[in-house]
Scaffold this motif. Structure first.
Motif, PDB file in Angstrom:
ATOM      1  N   GLY A   9       0.831  -1.297   0.044  1.00 43.53           N
ATOM      2  CA  GLY A   9      -0.077  -0.087   0.181  1.00 43.53           C
ATOM      3  C   GLY A   9       0.751   1.283   0.067  1.00 43.53           C
ATOM      4  O   GLY A   9       2.251   1.126   0.206  1.00 43.53           O
ATOM      5  N   GLY A  10       0.386   2.436  -0.029  1.00 42.15           N
ATOM      6  CA  GLY A  10       0.798   3.778  -0.307  1.00 42.15           C
ATOM      7  C   GLY A  10       0.151   4.758  -0.717  1.00 42.15           C
ATOM      8  O   GLY A  10      -1.109   4.538  -0.918  1.00 42.15           O
ATOM      9  N   LEU A  11       0.515   5.827  -1.211  1.00 40.69           N
ATOM     10  CA  LEU A  11       0.049   7.081  -1.761  1.00 40.69           C
ATOM     11  C   LEU A  11       0.312   7.061  -3.183  1.00 40.69           C
ATOM     12  O   LEU A  11       1.279   6.895  -3.613  1.00 40.69           O
ATOM     13  N   GLN A  13      -1.273   9.139  -7.240  1.00 39.85           N
ATOM     14  CA  GLN A  13      -2.438  10.024  -7.448  1.00 39.85           C
ATOM     15  C   GLN A  13      -3.621   9.430  -8.353  1.00 39.85           C
ATOM     16  O   GLN A  13      -3.263   8.288  -8.580  1.00 39.85           O
ATOM     17  N   ALA A  14      -4.649   9.806  -8.184  1.00 40.98           N
ATOM     18  CA  ALA A  14      -5.679   9.373  -9.253  1.00 40.98           C
ATOM     19  C   ALA A  14      -5.164   9.219 -10.584  1.00 40.98           C
ATOM     20  O   ALA A  14      -4.380   9.817 -11.183  1.00 40.98           O
ATOM     21  N   GLY A  15      -5.437   7.722 -11.268  1.00 43.85           N
ATOM     22  CA  GLY A  15      -4.997   7.532 -12.453  1.00 43.85           C
ATOM     23  C   GLY A  15      -3.698   6.618 -12.392  1.00 43.85           C
ATOM     24  O   GLY A  15      -3.549   6.095 -13.215  1.00 43.85           O
ATOM     25  N   GLY A  16      -3.396   6.568 -11.364  1.00 39.06           N
ATOM     26  CA  GLY A  16      -1.896   5.917 -11.138  1.00 39.06           C
ATOM     27  C   GLY A  16      -2.408   4.291 -10.786  1.00 39.06           C
ATOM     28  O   GLY A  16      -3.466   3.991 -10.671  1.00 39.06           O
ATOM     29  N   SER A  17      -1.108   3.774 -10.498  1.00 40.07           N
ATOM     30  CA  SER A  17      -1.273   2.164 -10.266  1.00 40.07           C
ATOM     31  C   SER A  17      -0.516   2.053  -8.868  1.00 40.07           C
ATOM     32  O   SER A  17       0.514   2.631  -8.394  1.00 40.07           O
ATOM     33  N   LEU A  18      -0.896   0.780  -8.499  1.00 41.74           N
ATOM     34  CA  LEU A  18      -0.195  -0.029  -7.588  1.00 41.74           C
ATOM     35  C   LEU A  18      -0.574  -1.422  -7.461  1.00 41.74           C
ATOM     36  O   LEU A  18      -1.327  -1.658  -8.059  1.00 41.74           O
ATOM     37  N   ARG A  19       0.743  -2.132  -6.896  1.00 44.39           N
ATOM     38  CA  ARG A  19       0.432  -3.484  -6.836  1.00 44.39           C
ATOM     39  C   ARG A  19       0.298  -3.974  -5.311  1.00 44.39           C
ATOM     40  O   ARG A  19       1.667  -3.795  -4.651  1.00 44.39           O
TER      41      ARG A  19
END
Length: 122
Positions: A9-11, A13-19
């Motif tokens: 998890g983390g911070l 921006q909208a439109g971005g990605s995380l795994r």
């Protein structure tokens, strides 16, 4: 003992990605399923996605279908949740949990990992 540990998890921006990753250990059998749920502040915990080693299926909640992808590492020791096109409403603590066959009935899940916080800024 079965143990599940969510991370990634983390911070963003909208439109971005995380795994996100869910480290899985302790199963003495192969026939189980791993799901992701999430809980936003002030809201009930809701389903996100599930992968089943029981029937080989993958399942998604309505709010994430088409944006999130669940997958498994080759040794079944890790389950991933690739989150793309993130929205501020995806902000929540994400949990992984195990059950026999994928279901959105949270009472059917035997083991839960500690959550990982995802924050999506607008």
């Amino acid at each position: 003992d079965v143990q599940l540990q969510a991370s990634g998890g983390g911070l963003v921006q909208a439109g971005g990605s995380l795994r996100l990753s869910c480290a899985v250990s302790g199963f003495t059998y192969d026939d189980y399923s791993i799901a992701w749920f999430r809980q936003a502040p002030g809201k009930a915990r809701e389903e996100v996605s599930c992968i089943s080693y029981h029937d080989g299926g993958t399942y998604y909640g309505d709010s994430v279908r088409g944006r999130f992808t669940i997958s498994s590492g080759s040794a079944k020791s890790t389950v991933y949740l690739q989150m793309d096109s993130l929205k501020p409403e995806d902000t929540a603590v994400y949990y992984c949990a195990s059950t026999w066959g994928c279901t959105w009935n949270q009472a059917q899940y035997d083991y839960w990992g500690r959550g990982t916080l995802v924050t999506v800024s607008s």
